[in-house]
Design a protein around this motif. Structure first.
Motif, PDB file in Angstrom:
ATOM      1  N   MET A 151       0.847  -1.188   0.000  1.00 24.49           N
ATOM      2  CA  MET A 151       0.000   0.000   0.000  1.00 24.49           C
ATOM      3  C   MET A 151       0.893   1.252   0.000  1.00 24.49           C
ATOM      4  O   MET A 151       1.833   1.357   0.783  1.00 24.49           O
ATOM      5  N   LEU A 152       0.623   2.163  -0.911  1.00 30.07           N
ATOM      6  CA  LEU A 152       1.401   3.393  -1.020  1.00 30.07           C
ATOM      7  C   LEU A 152       0.759   4.508  -0.197  1.00 30.07           C
ATOM      8  O   LEU A 152      -0.477   4.614  -0.126  1.00 30.07           O
ATOM      9  N   VAL A 153       1.593   5.333   0.407  1.00 33.62           N
ATOM     10  CA  VAL A 153       1.118   6.515   1.131  1.00 33.62           C
ATOM     11  C   VAL A 153       1.839   7.740   0.585  1.00 33.62           C
ATOM     12  O   VAL A 153       2.936   7.642   0.030  1.00 33.62           O
ATOM     13  N   ASP A 154       1.209   8.883   0.728  1.00 32.70           N
ATOM     14  CA  ASP A 154       1.815  10.133   0.254  1.00 32.70           C
ATOM     15  C   ASP A 154       1.301  11.273   1.117  1.00 32.70           C
ATOM     16  O   ASP A 154       0.302  11.142   1.838  1.00 32.70           O
ATOM     17  N   ILE A 155       1.984  12.413   1.018  1.00 37.16           N
ATOM     18  CA  ILE A 155       1.462  13.628   1.642  1.00 37.16           C
ATOM     19  C   ILE A 155       0.093  13.932   1.036  1.00 37.16           C
ATOM     20  O   ILE A 155      -0.123  13.750  -0.170  1.00 37.16           O
ATOM     21  N   ALA A 156      -0.826  14.388   1.856  1.00 36.02           N
ATOM     22  CA  ALA A 156      -2.163  14.762   1.373  1.00 36.02           C
ATOM     23  C   ALA A 156      -2.060  16.103   0.659  1.00 36.02           C
ATOM     24  O   ALA A 156      -2.388  17.157   1.215  1.00 36.02           O
ATOM     25  N   ARG A 157      -1.590  16.041  -0.567  1.00 30.54           N
ATOM     26  CA  ARG A 157      -1.246  17.275  -1.292  1.00 30.54           C
ATOM     27  C   ARG A 157      -2.456  18.148  -1.580  1.00 30.54           C
ATOM     28  O   ARG A 157      -2.321  19.361  -1.777  1.00 30.54           O
ATOM     29  N   ASP A 158      -3.645  17.555  -1.645  1.00 27.63           N
ATOM     30  CA  ASP A 158      -4.861  18.338  -1.860  1.00 27.63           C
ATOM     31  C   ASP A 158      -5.631  18.579  -0.570  1.00 27.63           C
ATOM     32  O   ASP A 158      -6.706  19.179  -0.590  1.00 27.63           O
ATOM     33  N   GLY A 159      -5.085  18.123   0.551  1.00 24.78           N
ATOM     34  CA  GLY A 159      -5.799  18.254   1.813  1.00 24.78           C
ATOM     35  C   GLY A 159      -5.658  19.611   2.468  1.00 24.78           C
ATOM     36  O   GLY A 159      -6.468  19.976   3.324  1.00 24.78           O
ATOM     37  N   HIS A 160      -4.632  20.348   2.110  1.00 26.36           N
ATOM     38  CA  HIS A 160      -4.390  21.671   2.680  1.00 26.36           C
ATOM     39  C   HIS A 160      -3.955  22.635   1.582  1.00 26.36           C
ATOM     40  O   HIS A 160      -3.497  22.216   0.515  1.00 26.36           O
ATOM     41  N   ARG A 161      -4.095  23.891   1.868  1.00 28.21           N
ATOM     42  CA  ARG A 161      -3.573  24.947   1.010  1.00 28.21           C
ATOM     43  C   ARG A 161      -2.658  25.843   1.844  1.00 28.21           C
ATOM     44  O   ARG A 161      -2.715  25.871   3.074  1.00 28.21           O
ATOM     45  N   ILE A 162      -1.814  26.581   1.142  1.00 27.87           N
ATOM     46  CA  ILE A 162      -0.929  27.580   1.756  1.00 27.87           C
ATOM     47  C   ILE A 162      -1.301  28.935   1.175  1.00 27.87           C
ATOM     48  O   ILE A 162      -1.605  29.049  -0.020  1.00 27.87           O
ATOM     49  N   VAL A 163      -1.281  29.949   2.001  1.00 28.51           N
ATOM     50  CA  VAL A 163      -1.495  31.313   1.528  1.00 28.51           C
ATOM     51  C   VAL A 163      -0.162  32.047   1.584  1.00 28.51           C
ATOM     52  O   VAL A 163       0.564  31.981   2.584  1.00 28.51           O
ATOM     53  N   GLY A 164       0.178  32.710   0.490  1.00 29.47           N
ATOM     54  CA  GLY A 164       1.410  33.491   0.417  1.00 29.47           C
ATOM     55  C   GLY A 164       1.124  34.934   0.062  1.00 29.47           C
ATOM     56  O   GLY A 164       0.189  35.214  -0.711  1.00 29.47           O
ATOM     57  N   LEU A 165       1.907  35.845   0.625  1.00 26.20           N
ATOM     58  CA  LEU A 165       1.827  37.262   0.279  1.00 26.20           C
ATOM     59  C   LEU A 165       3.192  37.741  -0.179  1.00 26.20           C
ATOM     60  O   LEU A 165       4.206  37.433   0.453  1.00 26.20           O
ATOM     61  N   ASP A 166       3.208  38.503  -1.272  1.00 22.62           N
ATOM     62  CA  ASP A 166       4.428  39.146  -1.766  1.00 22.62           C
ATOM     63  C   ASP A 166       4.212  40.651  -1.683  1.00 22.62           C
ATOM     64  O   ASP A 166       3.412  41.218  -2.435  1.00 22.62           O
ATOM     65  N   LEU A 167       4.933  41.296  -0.773  1.00 19.80           N
ATOM     66  CA  LEU A 167       4.766  42.733  -0.540  1.00 19.80           C
ATOM     67  C   LEU A 167       5.868  43.550  -1.199  1.00 19.80           C
ATOM     68  O   LEU A 167       6.022  44.739  -0.897  1.00 19.80           O
ATOM     69  N   SER A 168       6.636  42.927  -2.100  1.00 24.10           N
ATOM     70  CA  SER A 168       7.824  43.588  -2.642  1.00 24.10           C
ATOM     71  C   SER A 168       7.572  44.398  -3.898  1.00 24.10           C
ATOM     72  O   SER A 168       8.467  45.095  -4.369  1.00 24.10           O
ATOM     73  N   GLY A 169       6.376  44.318  -4.475  1.00 25.33           N
ATOM     74  CA  GLY A 169       6.113  45.026  -5.729  1.00 25.33           C
ATOM     75  C   GLY A 169       6.032  46.530  -5.536  1.00 25.33           C
ATOM     76  O   GLY A 169       5.609  47.018  -4.479  1.00 25.33           O
ATOM     77  N   SER A 170       6.418  47.251  -6.556  1.00 25.51           N
ATOM     78  CA  SER A 170       6.384  48.717  -6.465  1.00 25.51           C
ATOM     79  C   SER A 170       4.981  49.266  -6.679  1.00 25.51           C
ATOM     80  O   SER A 170       4.658  50.366  -6.215  1.00 25.51           O
ATOM     81  N   GLU A 171       4.122  48.508  -7.350  1.00 24.17           N
ATOM     82  CA  GLU A 171       2.776  48.988  -7.657  1.00 24.17           C
ATOM     83  C   GLU A 171       1.679  48.192  -6.971  1.00 24.17           C
ATOM     84  O   GLU A 171       0.619  48.743  -6.664  1.00 24.17           O
ATOM     85  N   SER A 172       1.896  46.887  -6.747  1.00 21.44           N
ATOM     86  CA  SER A 172       0.841  46.034  -6.207  1.00 21.44           C
ATOM     87  C   SER A 172       1.343  45.166  -5.064  1.00 21.44           C
ATOM     88  O   SER A 172       2.509  44.744  -5.056  1.00 21.44           O
ATOM     89  N   LEU A 173       0.454  44.894  -4.120  1.00 22.43           N
ATOM     90  CA  LEU A 173       0.643  43.852  -3.119  1.00 22.43           C
ATOM     91  C   LEU A 173      -0.088  42.618  -3.639  1.00 22.43           C
ATOM     92  O   LEU A 173      -1.249  42.705  -4.036  1.00 22.43           O
ATOM     93  N   VAL A 174       0.590  41.476  -3.642  1.00 20.37           N
ATOM     94  CA  VAL A 174       0.051  40.289  -4.294  1.00 20.37           C
ATOM     95  C   VAL A 174      -0.123  39.173  -3.274  1.00 20.37           C
ATOM     96  O   VAL A 174       0.748  38.946  -2.421  1.00 20.37           O
ATOM     97  N   GLY A 175      -1.248  38.468  -3.365  1.00 19.77           N
ATOM     98  CA  GLY A 175      -1.490  37.304  -2.531  1.00 19.77           C
ATOM     99  C   GLY A 175      -1.914  36.132  -3.388  1.00 19.77           C
ATOM    100  O   GLY A 175      -2.457  36.315  -4.481  1.00 19.77           O
TER     101      GLY A 175
END
Length: 378
Positions: free
Chosen positions: A88-112
């Motif tokens: 029996m194979l096991v794996d990380i539940a890749r669809d079981g969780h999500r991650i939220v990321g924010l990039d605040l480095s842009g000169s015009e936009s804040l991106v999430g």
């Protein structure tokens, strides 16, 4: 799994550092299992025992616990290749969780963005950078709420890449562009969202993405070029933060004794004054000679990087920013300059290349921060 301290965003553990204390052994072993699955994909319990060096009994217990927590799932049996019961194979539940990321480095936009555990972006939102510094934090909190609401799955955590100097608790010690000093950005977002939050300088986040998703080696510097210039460093596969969390702040290193353009910091001839995108585009427009401008900027970058390469014995330099400016004459001149200013025996083969994930590299780095801080994998 208990939530880690915020310092995991900066001090990831890729390998055992000395003796593992009994009270930490289980968390260490869970991270070993998750790292093996993250790197190699679905495996049997017997495969995991061989890969990690743990006993089959220990692996069975750990996998059961991780399944109960929703981090691991069974994927069905492996195709039979001989006598005996298929594994029996096991794996990380890749669809079981999500991650939220924010990039605040842009000169015009804040991106999430909402990302999978594999660093793929499945939803994206942005807001303009407010004209008033006093409104920036409220805009970031509102953006984070919007992105979290669009996750449509349990959120493992929020990772943030921001300009400025950030300590190991997620406090922004200084971000002049936003008017921030000693701002507890991680604490502010945690209180508002009720989620684990990990915050790092945007270049430090970017180098994590280049290592995990971009194939960079364990000894690399990633130079981020935009409205400013900064760098993230890995040595021996570990992020290098520095005594005051300011490692990689190379934008205000003076590159040459021949004067040069005035910098916003008040000095003359800072690397940022030569290399930042606004400075490059202005000089190209003024001279009409892009090749000469780019080669000169590349030489200045090489002057700044040669002592770092020599001191840390780095194997590659990745550039993140506009490829039309950084990827040709500028990168070539930087590589030539570093080679001529370091020991040829060791650094003649030094790579200077464009990042493989330049556009979304901070968002993907934010995902790596969460994976490392929450699951112990990278």
């Amino acid at each position: 799994m208990p939530s880690p301290t915020r310092s995991a965003a900066v001090t990831r553990s890729r390998r055992a550092a000395g003796k593992i204390l009994p009270e930490h052994a289980r968390a260490h072993n869970r991270a070993l299992v998750l790292q093996s699955l993250f790197s190699a994909g679905a495996m049997s319990r017997a495969d995991l025992a061989r890969e990690t060096g743990l006993t089959r009994v220990t692996i069975s217990d750990l996998v059961g616990s991780l399944m109960e927590d929703g981090y691991v799932v069974e994927q069905g049996v492996r195709e039979a290749s001989g006598p005996g019961k298929p594994a029996m194979l096991v794996d990380i539940a890749r669809d079981g969780h999500r991650i939220v990321g924010l990039d605040l480095s842009g000169s015009e936009s804040l991106v999430g963005a909402v990302l999978t555990l594999d660093g793929e972006i499945v939803a994206r939102h942005s807001v303009p950078v407010p004209a008033r510094q006093s409104e920036v934090l409220d805009a970031i909190v509102a953006l984070a709420r919007t992105v979290v609401a669009d996750a449509h799955a349990p959120v493992l955590g929020l990772g943030v890449g921001t300009p400025g100097v950030v300590d190991d608790r997620g406090v922004v010690l200084a971000a002049p562009g936003f008017g921030w000093a000693d701002l507890d950005l991680a604490g502010t977002l945690e209180r508002d969202l009720g989620l684990p939050v990990l915050v790092a300088n945007d270049a430090n986040a970017a180098v994590l993405a280049e290592h995990t998703f971009g194939g960079a080696g364990d000894d690399v510097i990633l130079v981020r070029v935009g409205r400013g210039v900064g760098a993230g460093l890995l040595t021996g596969g570990e992020p290098l933060a520095g005594a005051r969390f300011a490692a990689g702040e190379i934008g205000h290193v003076t590159v040459g004794t021949d004067g040069g353009p005035a910098c916003a910091c008040g000095k003359i001839g800072c690397l940022e004054a030569w290399l930042a995108v606004p400075a490059l585009t202005e000089r190209i427009a003024a001279t009409g000679d892009p090749d000469s401008v780019l080669r000169d900027a590349g030489e200045r970058l090489g002057i700044a990087l040669a002592p770092i390469v020599g001191a840390l014995d780095l194997s590659e330099i990745a550039l993140s920013g506009p490829a039309d400016l950084l990827g040709g004459a500028l990168a070539e001149a930087a590589a030539e300059t570093v080679r001529t200013r370091t020991l040829a025996t060791f650094h003649d083969g030094l790579q200077v290349r464009m990042s493989t994930h330049s556009e979304d590299i901070v968002l993907r780095g934010a995902a790596v921060m969460v994976l490392s801080g929450r699951l112990g994998v990278s």
